[in-house]
Design a protein around this motif. Structure first.
Motif, short mmCIF file in Angstrom:
data_model
loop_
_atom_site.label_atom_id
_atom_site.label_comp_id
_atom_site.label_asym_id
_atom_site.label_seq_id
_atom_site.Cartn_x
_atom_site.Cartn_y
_atom_site.Cartn_z
N GLY A 116 -11.12 -7.30 -2.65
CA GLY A 116 -10.22 -8.35 -2.80
C GLY A 116 -9.31 -8.85 -1.71
N ASP A 117 -8.31 -8.82 -1.82
CA ASP A 117 -7.34 -9.10 -0.50
C ASP A 117 -6.97 -7.72 0.11
OD1 ASP A 117 -5.61 -10.10 1.11
OD2 ASP A 117 -3.80 -10.57 -0.16
N VAL A 118 -7.98 -7.22 0.66
CA VAL A 118 -8.02 -6.00 1.48
C VAL A 118 -6.59 -5.69 2.24
CG1 VAL A 118 -8.99 -4.44 2.99
CG2 VAL A 118 -10.34 -5.72 1.42
N GLY A 119 -5.84 -4.57 1.87
CA GLY A 119 -4.89 -4.23 2.57
C GLY A 119 -3.49 -4.60 2.04
N ARG A 120 -3.48 -5.57 1.05
CA ARG A 120 -2.42 -5.87 0.37
C ARG A 120 -1.46 -4.73 -0.21
NH1 ARG A 120 -4.07 -9.72 -3.74
NH2 ARG A 120 -3.92 -8.19 -5.12
N CYS A 121 -0.47 -4.51 -0.09
CA CYS A 121 0.19 -3.45 -0.30
C CYS A 121 1.80 -3.71 -1.01
CB CYS A 121 0.08 -2.16 0.66
SG CYS A 121 0.84 -2.81 2.20
N ALA A 122 2.34 -2.65 -1.67
CA ALA A 122 3.60 -2.56 -1.92
C ALA A 122 4.05 -1.20 -2.35
CB ALA A 122 3.82 -3.63 -3.20
N ILE A 123 5.44 -0.90 -2.31
CA ILE A 123 5.97 0.23 -2.46
C ILE A 123 6.52 0.36 -4.14
CG2 ILE A 123 7.76 2.05 -1.89
CD1 ILE A 123 7.69 1.05 0.90
N TYR A 124 6.02 1.16 -4.82
CA TYR A 124 6.58 1.19 -6.10
C TYR A 124 7.94 1.63 -6.18
CZ TYR A 124 6.31 2.13 -11.14
OH TYR A 124 6.43 1.88 -12.43
N ASP A 125 8.64 1.04 -7.17
CA ASP A 125 9.84 1.18 -7.12
C ASP A 125 10.43 0.95 -8.83
OD1 ASP A 125 12.65 1.67 -6.70
OD2 ASP A 125 13.25 -0.36 -6.38
N GLN B 128 6.72 14.70 5.48
CA GLN B 128 7.84 14.93 6.31
C GLN B 128 7.64 14.47 7.91
OE1 GLN B 128 9.35 18.94 6.33
NE2 GLN B 128 11.12 18.42 7.67
N GLY B 129 8.60 13.59 8.00
CA GLY B 129 8.42 13.15 9.56
C GLY B 129 8.00 11.30 9.35
N SER B 130 7.70 11.08 8.05
CA SER B 130 7.22 9.69 8.18
C SER B 130 8.00 8.85 7.21
CB SER B 130 5.74 9.51 7.78
OG SER B 130 4.88 10.39 8.59
N ASP B 131 8.48 7.50 7.42
CA ASP B 131 8.97 6.67 6.48
C ASP B 131 8.05 5.74 5.95
OD1 ASP B 131 10.53 4.37 5.35
OD2 ASP B 131 11.90 5.04 6.59
N VAL B 132 7.74 5.85 4.75
CA VAL B 132 6.48 4.98 4.18
C VAL B 132 6.74 3.48 4.12
CG1 VAL B 132 7.30 4.89 1.72
CG2 VAL B 132 4.90 5.01 2.10
N ARG B 133 8.08 3.11 4.40
CA ARG B 133 8.41 1.68 4.61
C ARG B 133 7.73 1.16 5.79
NH1 ARG B 133 14.18 0.80 4.93
NH2 ARG B 133 14.11 2.84 6.07
N TYR B 134 7.97 2.12 7.11
CA TYR B 134 7.36 1.63 8.09
C TYR B 134 6.03 1.44 8.28
CZ TYR B 134 5.54 2.26 13.06
OH TYR B 134 4.90 2.19 14.04
N PHE B 135 5.17 2.26 7.40
CA PHE B 135 3.69 2.30 7.30
C PHE B 135 3.30 1.12 6.45
CE2 PHE B 135 4.15 6.23 9.04
CZ PHE B 135 3.21 6.39 10.02
N ARG B 136 4.11 0.56 5.58
CA ARG B 136 3.83 -0.57 4.71
C ARG B 136 3.94 -1.83 5.72
NH1 ARG B 136 5.58 -5.21 3.77
NH2 ARG B 136 5.20 -6.00 1.71
N TYR B 137 4.75 -1.86 6.57
CA TYR B 137 5.05 -3.16 7.59
C TYR B 137 3.91 -2.92 8.72
CZ TYR B 137 9.53 -4.38 5.90
OH TYR B 137 10.63 -4.76 5.02
N VAL B 138 3.26 -1.72 8.80
CA VAL B 138 2.04 -1.58 9.69
C VAL B 138 1.03 -2.22 8.88
CG1 VAL B 138 0.45 -0.14 10.87
CG2 VAL B 138 3.02 0.42 11.31
N LEU B 139 0.90 -1.79 7.83
CA LEU B 139 -0.30 -2.50 7.04
C LEU B 139 0.01 -3.96 7.00
CD1 LEU B 139 -1.08 0.02 4.31
CD2 LEU B 139 -2.84 -0.60 6.26
N GLU B 140 0.88 -4.57 6.80
CA GLU B 140 1.25 -6.02 6.60
C GLU B 140 0.92 -6.55 8.08
OE1 GLU B 140 4.27 -9.27 5.16
OE2 GLU B 140 4.71 -7.21 4.94
N ALA B 141 1.07 -6.11 9.15
CA ALA B 141 0.86 -6.58 10.49
C ALA B 141 -0.68 -6.59 10.58
CB ALA B 141 1.71 -5.68 11.47
N LEU B 142 -1.49 -5.43 10.31
CA LEU B 142 -2.92 -5.42 10.35
C LEU B 142 -3.57 -6.62 9.48
CD1 LEU B 142 -3.43 -1.58 10.41
CD2 LEU B 142 -3.74 -3.16 12.12
N HIS B 143 -2.81 -6.68 8.29
CA HIS B 143 -3.42 -7.50 7.32
C HIS B 143 -3.38 -9.11 7.95
CE1 HIS B 143 -3.23 -10.42 3.70
NE2 HIS B 143 -4.07 -9.41 3.26
N GLY B 144 -2.20 -9.14 8.66
CA GLY B 144 -2.07 -10.67 9.37
C GLY B 144 -3.03 -11.04 10.42
#
Length: 388
Positions: free
Chosen positions: A58-67, A85-101
């Motif tokens: 569908g809207d490939v790459g659309r993502c969100a962090i579950y809370d 360890q050594g990774s912030d999942v929020r950062y990778f969410r923004y990376v995916l949004e950048a790729l999506h755009g």
């Protein structure tokens, strides 16, 4: 896989997330969306707070962090990403949004066919990977700055919605001031009964042009590029073949979307979700279209479809019996037609302004995210937020 019934006596029913559950604004944790799963699947597919959920199709790459709360699993239309360890999942969410755009996901998922962001494709993505403290600073910065952009964009959307209500009210006020208006019903202003079009269309390369609900947004502009149905099928629905100045009205799903048929559309036909209204010769069709845009029409449309739980469907008999006050004097109709066009033009210009501002905000948001995750801006010195 979606399992609508148990395949083993030990299976249990559980709430799950599907692709539509994941939106940019967050994850919709609806406990009523359920399927059956095994004990192993309950363990392997569990979603917990902080997981990044990514749409595969569908809207490939659309993502969100579950809370939200526990007790959910995810369907195979979603990928679950957990930061190590050594990774912030929020950062990778923004990376995916950048790729999506960007256009990169279109290339990766082969947009020419059915787009799928498979697990292999997602896992093989090469992305910027700074140190965790830098990831955290970027995510903190974007959390604050993106929120500011989103608040402004939300205000613009609210203003645009209010403007539409104001537009409907302003149009209604013009009609209310007509001195020659008399109460009537819609059917008494028609040359024929309102009718909807082709129930089950078949599309061909050559044939009769075919008008669908979305075409009403710009009927004249889209007239040359309309899909086509066989002439024989169009003839079966000869009663809804279009004539110039027919009023075409959305009656399924999107109620109240209306357009006046231009001369070049004569001979076309309409979809089941579109109704054809042909007014009497002493009724100004352009003025009638503007009445459809008033709050008076929408109130009656909502009343007539109030029990529809799926998509509202306006019946032709209900439509024919809509009440209105219509100016009987031809000269007053002409004057009112000019006034409502001026009202509509003024509000359309304001709407276009809001839409332009919203578009610029979207572009700014996308550029801000892309610049931050690729290191084009130093978030420790950027204006707008203090990052420790």
């Amino acid at each position: 896989m979606l399992q609508p019934s148990p395949s083993d006596p030990m299976d249990v029913e559980v709430s799950y997330f599907k692709s539509s559950s994941v939106q940019w604004g967050g994850v919709d944790a609806d406990p009523s969306i359920r399927m059956w799963a095994s004990a192993r699947e309950l363990e392997d597919l569990a979603v917990r707070k902080g997981d990044l959920l990514v749409c595969e199709g569908g809207d490939v790459g659309r993502c969100a962090i579950y809370d939200g709360p526990g007790g959910f699993i995810f369907q195979n239309s979603i990928h679950r990403v957990r930061g190590r360890q050594g990774s912030d999942v929020r950062y990778f969410r923004y990376v995916l949004e950048a790729l999506h755009g960007s256009s990169w996901l279109d290339v990766l998922c082969n947009k020419a066919t059915i787009r799928h962001l498979t697990g292999d494709k997602l896992g093989s993505l090469e992305v910027p990977h700074p140190q965790e403290d830098v990831q955290r600073k970027i995510a903190d910065y974007l959390d604050a700055e993106v929120q500011r952009v989103d608040i402004v964009a939300q205000k613009r959307n609210e203003q645009s919605s209010l403007l539409q209500l104001r537009r409907a009210g302003a149009l209604a006020k013009v009609f209310d001031q007509a001195a020659s208006s008399v109460p009537t019903r819609l059917k008494y202003l028609m040359r024929k009964k309102p009718r909807y079009g082709v129930l089950v269309p078949e599309f061909v390369d050559n044939g009769a042009p075919f008008v669908r609900v979305n075409d009403l947004l710009d009927l004249r502009g889209r007239s040359a590029a309309l899909v086509r149905i066989p002439e024989s099928l169009s003839q079966q629905y000869a009663r809804t073949r279009v004539q110039a100045n027919d009023i075409l009205l959305g009656v399924v799903g999107t109620l109240g979307r209306a357009a006046l048929a231009p001369v070049e559309l004569e001979g076309a036909n309409i979809a089941r979700a579109v109704a054809s209204l042909r007014v009497r010769h002493d009724v100004d069709p352009g003025l009638f279209v503007r009445w459809i845009e008033t709050a008076d029409f929408m109130r009656q449309a909502l009343d007539a479809t109030g029990n529809d739980t799926a998509q509202p469907t306006l019946g032709m008999e209900d439509l024919a019996n809509f009440k209105l006050r219509w100016p009987s004097d031809a000269h007053e109709q002409q004057r009112l037609a000019q006034e409502v066009e001026e009202v509509a033009k003024h509000h359309d210009e304001l709407t276009a302004c809001y839409e332009r501002q919203t578009r610029l905000l979207t572009e700014h948001r996308r550029a801000l995210i892309a610049a931050a995750v690729t290191g084009q801006i130093d978030v420790t010195t950027a204006r707008g937020v203090r990052v420790p």
